[in-house]
Scaffold this motif. Sequence first.
Motif, PDB file in Angstrom:
ATOM      1  N   GLY A  71     -19.907 -30.449  -5.503  1.00 37.15           N
ATOM      2  CA  GLY A  71     -20.489 -29.219  -4.978  1.00 37.15           C
ATOM      3  C   GLY A  71     -21.238 -28.390  -5.995  1.00 37.15           C
ATOM      4  N   TYR A  72     -21.261 -27.108  -5.743  1.00 41.61           N
ATOM      5  CA  TYR A  72     -22.062 -26.194  -6.569  1.00 41.61           C
ATOM      6  C   TYR A  72     -21.224 -25.636  -7.713  1.00 41.61           C
ATOM      7  CZ  TYR A  72     -24.950 -22.281  -7.945  1.00 41.61           C
ATOM      8  OH  TYR A  72     -25.705 -21.414  -8.674  1.00 41.61           O
ATOM      9  N   ILE A  73     -21.671 -25.814  -8.961  1.00 37.63           N
ATOM     10  CA  ILE A  73     -20.910 -25.277 -10.095  1.00 37.63           C
ATOM     11  C   ILE A  73     -21.778 -24.384 -10.972  1.00 37.63           C
ATOM     12  CG2 ILE A  73     -19.127 -27.089 -10.160  1.00 37.63           C
ATOM     13  CD1 ILE A  73     -20.772 -28.343 -12.494  1.00 37.63           C
ATOM     14  N   GLY A  74     -22.954 -24.000 -10.450  1.00 35.73           N
ATOM     15  CA  GLY A  74     -23.817 -23.083 -11.199  1.00 35.73           C
ATOM     16  C   GLY A  74     -23.332 -21.650 -11.084  1.00 35.73           C
ATOM     17  N   GLU A  75     -24.102 -20.736 -11.675  1.00 38.64           N
ATOM     18  CA  GLU A  75     -23.732 -19.327 -11.657  1.00 38.64           C
ATOM     19  C   GLU A  75     -23.802 -18.764 -10.226  1.00 38.64           C
ATOM     20  OE1 GLU A  75     -25.065 -15.613 -14.267  1.00 38.64           O
ATOM     21  OE2 GLU A  75     -25.673 -17.551 -15.099  1.00 38.64           O
ATOM     22  N   GLY A  76     -23.037 -17.739  -9.967  1.00 38.37           N
ATOM     23  CA  GLY A  76     -23.087 -17.102  -8.650  1.00 38.37           C
ATOM     24  C   GLY A  76     -22.502 -18.005  -7.573  1.00 38.37           C
ATOM     25  N   SER A  77     -22.699 -17.643  -6.339  1.00 39.74           N
ATOM     26  CA  SER A  77     -22.086 -18.422  -5.262  1.00 39.74           C
ATOM     27  C   SER A  77     -23.134 -19.157  -4.441  1.00 39.74           C
ATOM     28  CB  SER A  77     -21.266 -17.493  -4.368  1.00 39.74           C
ATOM     29  OG  SER A  77     -22.145 -16.600  -3.715  1.00 39.74           O
ATOM     30  N   LYS A  78     -22.679 -20.210  -3.812  1.00 40.01           N
ATOM     31  CA  LYS A  78     -23.528 -20.947  -2.879  1.00 40.01           C
ATOM     32  C   LYS A  78     -22.599 -21.456  -1.791  1.00 40.01           C
ATOM     33  CE  LYS A  78     -26.476 -25.038  -2.567  1.00 40.01           C
ATOM     34  NZ  LYS A  78     -26.811 -26.342  -3.167  1.00 40.01           N
ATOM     35  N   THR A  79     -22.877 -21.133  -0.573  1.00 39.40           N
ATOM     36  CA  THR A  79     -21.975 -21.565   0.495  1.00 39.40           C
ATOM     37  C   THR A  79     -22.376 -22.959   0.955  1.00 39.40           C
ATOM     38  OG1 THR A  79     -23.360 -20.250   1.956  1.00 39.40           O
ATOM     39  CG2 THR A  79     -21.249 -19.305   1.354  1.00 39.40           C
ATOM     40  N   VAL A  80     -21.646 -23.945   0.431  1.00 38.60           N
ATOM     41  CA  VAL A  80     -22.019 -25.331   0.692  1.00 38.60           C
ATOM     42  C   VAL A  80     -20.779 -26.194   0.844  1.00 38.60           C
ATOM     43  CG1 VAL A  80     -22.208 -25.858  -1.781  1.00 38.60           C
ATOM     44  CG2 VAL A  80     -23.468 -27.252  -0.125  1.00 38.60           C
ATOM     45  N   LEU A  81     -20.875 -27.141   1.742  1.00 32.84           N
ATOM     46  CA  LEU A  81     -19.805 -28.118   1.913  1.00 32.84           C
ATOM     47  C   LEU A  81     -20.347 -29.412   1.291  1.00 32.84           C
ATOM     48  CD1 LEU A  81     -17.914 -28.547   5.274  1.00 32.84           C
ATOM     49  CD2 LEU A  81     -18.323 -30.450   3.732  1.00 32.84           C
ATOM     50  N   PRO A  82     -19.830 -29.794   0.120  1.00 28.30           N
ATOM     51  CA  PRO A  82     -20.428 -30.927  -0.597  1.00 28.30           C
ATOM     52  C   PRO A  82     -20.209 -32.246   0.141  1.00 28.30           C
ATOM     53  CG  PRO A  82     -18.448 -30.184  -1.715  1.00 28.30           C
ATOM     54  CD  PRO A  82     -18.694 -29.217  -0.602  1.00 28.30           C
ATOM     55  N   SER A  83     -21.133 -33.169  -0.066  1.00 29.55           N
ATOM     56  CA  SER A  83     -20.979 -34.478   0.593  1.00 29.55           C
ATOM     57  C   SER A  83     -20.208 -35.445  -0.293  1.00 29.55           C
ATOM     58  CB  SER A  83     -22.351 -35.065   0.923  1.00 29.55           C
ATOM     59  OG  SER A  83     -23.013 -35.422  -0.268  1.00 29.55           O
ATOM     60  N   PHE A  84     -19.975 -35.051  -1.557  1.00 29.04           N
ATOM     61  CA  PHE A  84     -19.416 -36.008  -2.521  1.00 29.04           C
ATOM     62  C   PHE A  84     -18.528 -35.287  -3.531  1.00 29.04           C
ATOM     63  CE2 PHE A  84     -19.803 -38.266  -6.619  1.00 29.04           C
ATOM     64  CZ  PHE A  84     -19.410 -39.552  -6.245  1.00 29.04           C
ATOM     65  N   ALA A  85     -17.460 -35.950  -3.960  1.00 32.38           N
ATOM     66  CA  ALA A  85     -16.609 -35.428  -5.034  1.00 32.38           C
ATOM     67  C   ALA A  85     -16.085 -36.599  -5.846  1.00 32.38           C
ATOM     68  CB  ALA A  85     -15.426 -34.658  -4.443  1.00 32.38           C
ATOM     69  N   ALA A  86     -15.900 -36.405  -7.157  1.00 32.35           N
ATOM     70  CA  ALA A  86     -15.422 -37.515  -7.985  1.00 32.35           C
ATOM     71  C   ALA A  86     -14.586 -36.998  -9.142  1.00 32.35           C
ATOM     72  CB  ALA A  86     -16.606 -38.327  -8.520  1.00 32.35           C
ATOM     73  N   ALA A  87     -13.730 -37.876  -9.651  1.00 30.33           N
ATOM     74  CA  ALA A  87     -12.901 -37.529 -10.811  1.00 30.33           C
ATOM     75  C   ALA A  87     -12.721 -38.753 -11.694  1.00 30.33           C
ATOM     76  CB  ALA A  87     -11.538 -37.025 -10.342  1.00 30.33           C
ATOM     77  N   LYS A  88     -12.648 -38.498 -12.994  1.00 30.04           N
ATOM     78  CA  LYS A  88     -12.300 -39.558 -13.947  1.00 30.04           C
ATOM     79  C   LYS A  88     -10.819 -39.395 -14.251  1.00 30.04           C
ATOM     80  CE  LYS A  88     -16.944 -39.824 -15.847  1.00 30.04           C
ATOM     81  NZ  LYS A  88     -17.362 -41.180 -15.441  1.00 30.04           N
ATOM     82  N   VAL A  89     -10.055 -40.409 -13.904  1.00 33.54           N
ATOM     83  CA  VAL A  89      -8.588 -40.324 -14.034  1.00 33.54           C
ATOM     84  C   VAL A  89      -8.093 -41.456 -14.924  1.00 33.54           C
ATOM     85  CG1 VAL A  89      -6.399 -40.475 -12.775  1.00 33.54           C
ATOM     86  CG2 VAL A  89      -8.340 -39.250 -11.761  1.00 33.54           C
ATOM     87  N   SER A  90      -7.361 -41.097 -15.980  1.00 30.32           N
ATOM     88  CA  SER A  90      -6.826 -42.148 -16.855  1.00 30.32           C
ATOM     89  C   SER A  90      -5.313 -42.106 -16.860  1.00 30.32           C
ATOM     90  CB  SER A  90      -7.352 -41.986 -18.274  1.00 30.32           C
ATOM     91  OG  SER A  90      -6.792 -40.843 -18.875  1.00 30.32           O
ATOM     92  N   MET A  91      -4.730 -43.277 -17.052  1.00 33.39           N
ATOM     93  CA  MET A  91      -3.282 -43.379 -17.234  1.00 33.39           C
ATOM     94  C   MET A  91      -3.020 -43.975 -18.603  1.00 33.39           C
ATOM     95  SD  MET A  91      -2.769 -44.728 -13.429  1.00 33.39           S
ATOM     96  CE  MET A  91      -4.562 -44.710 -13.300  1.00 33.39           C
ATOM     97  N   ARG A  92      -2.235 -43.279 -19.430  1.00 30.41           N
ATOM     98  CA  ARG A  92      -1.802 -43.859 -20.706  1.00 30.41           C
ATOM     99  C   ARG A  92      -0.590 -44.723 -20.408  1.00 30.41           C
ATOM    100  NH1 ARG A  92      -5.553 -43.287 -24.997  1.00 30.41           N
ATOM    101  NH2 ARG A  92      -6.749 -41.447 -24.419  1.00 30.41           N
ATOM    102  N   LEU A  93      -0.557 -45.887 -20.998  1.00 36.48           N
ATOM    103  CA  LEU A  93       0.481 -46.868 -20.671  1.00 36.48           C
ATOM    104  C   LEU A  93       1.333 -47.201 -21.888  1.00 36.48           C
ATOM    105  CD1 LEU A  93      -1.830 -49.290 -18.631  1.00 36.48           C
ATOM    106  CD2 LEU A  93      -0.547 -47.307 -17.802  1.00 36.48           C
TER     107      LEU A  93
END
Length: 456
Positions: free
Chosen positions: A307-329
């Motif tokens: 979604g929107y991560i710039g300054e101020g607000s933006k009313t938006v429903l993002p179409s995509f989201a992602a995360a980098k997730v690591s597991m230490r073993l």
Amino acid sequence: MDALTQYLEGNREQFLEDLKKALRIPSVSTQPAHREDVRRCAQHVADDLKAVGMTRVEVVPTAGHPVVYAEWLGAPGKPTALLYGHYDVQPPEPLELWTTPPFEPTLRDGKLYARGACDDKGQVYMHLSALKAHMKVNGRLPLNLKVVIEGEEEAGSDNLEKFLRERRKQLDADVIVVSDTSMLAADQPALCYGLRGILYTQIEVTGPAHDLHSGEFGGAVTNPANALAVIIAALRDGDGRVTVPGMYDRVRALTPQEREGFRALPFDEKAFIHETGAPVAFGEKGYSTLERIWARPTCDVNGMWSGYIGEGSKTVLPSFAAAKVSMRLVPDQDFAELFPRFEAYVKKLASPGVTVVVKNLHGAPPFLTEPDHPMLQAAVRALARSWQKPPALIREGGSIPVMATFQETHGLPCILMGFGLVDDNVHAPNEKFSLTSFHGGTRSIAYLYEELAKGA
Ligand code: BES
Ligand code: ZN
């Protein structure tokens, strides 16, 4: 003072200048835009190895970034050490948080600031300085030496194993030497006998075909950012345990002796947590901070966006989201076995109305060696001679993907003798290496080669 120590003391400035030149090359292995810089850095390291007197210096192309190889085999009858290190570095971002630019090495208060100052160019150049000292003072090295400096460690060492297998015979050695770990404190040298492994993934959540007005559509379809949050929140329970089914099946329990060994170390937990800036320690219930870092698995978000991560607000429903997730073993977990389980679990956590893709970015096995292997005694003697106190035997929480290969497929004892400090900011803005580490480490390494020459 012996001639070797005297040479080391007298040439500190030059050693530092040589390191600074390498630090000016932005060899960021995970960013495609730096491909040419990475190659240039390989050539630079190769030239420096030639300059200190190594022979058969090669820059070996791979499917990814080049490996630098060098050798000096002029000590027949003496043992052969294989030195491993990496010339690539982590991305420097966020750039605005650096006091001075990451690729303009700057000395402040006895510390050298730059990306790679500690991890791992600073530590590789301690070896080059020590080798130069031996060559200048004695005209030779006290033992045979093979050198492998790779350019993909920070990206998971994907192409190194093939190189090591193909050159198996050429790389025969008696012991592996690595400086890419830490000291326990600025005046407390350490030998590391264990590292965690890693499984690094990316979770991608897609919902609507394009971004939507959050008033016009909000409440009518699943928001992928919300769906991602649901997944991430479920990955650990309130006690800091990872909830992936089967996660702990192969985890080797700490023995009472090892727990006691950790407890007896001169480790200042308060100072360690204070250094992070976090208000309190937090981790898996029932374990100390050192146990959590050194011998227990984790699951962490390294980055997430939507979604929107710039300054101020933006009313938006993002179409995509992602995360980098690591597991230490930890021993005996297996990243290849874990990935499909993680993938299935994450998909099961998906809210209705989104598609979830889980990518396997890289993996590395954990590493554990016998702390009282006779070869390690040479390192104990070298560190005691250099720092006037015996090294602490430690494990660490980071990963060096190739260590398991050296141990398993090459069957070689490994000396992990590193000189980083907790406040070196590795992988973060304002990475630094203190000159006490750099010069003390160089001296220790010069002594290590002498001690290894005496045999186990
Ligand atoms: N020097 C570190 C490994 C390390 C970190 C050892 C902290 C001991 C304590 C190494 O350069 C590194 O950062 N490795 C990566 C490997 C990963 C990308 C496969 C790591 O651990 O994140
Ligand atoms: Zn690193």
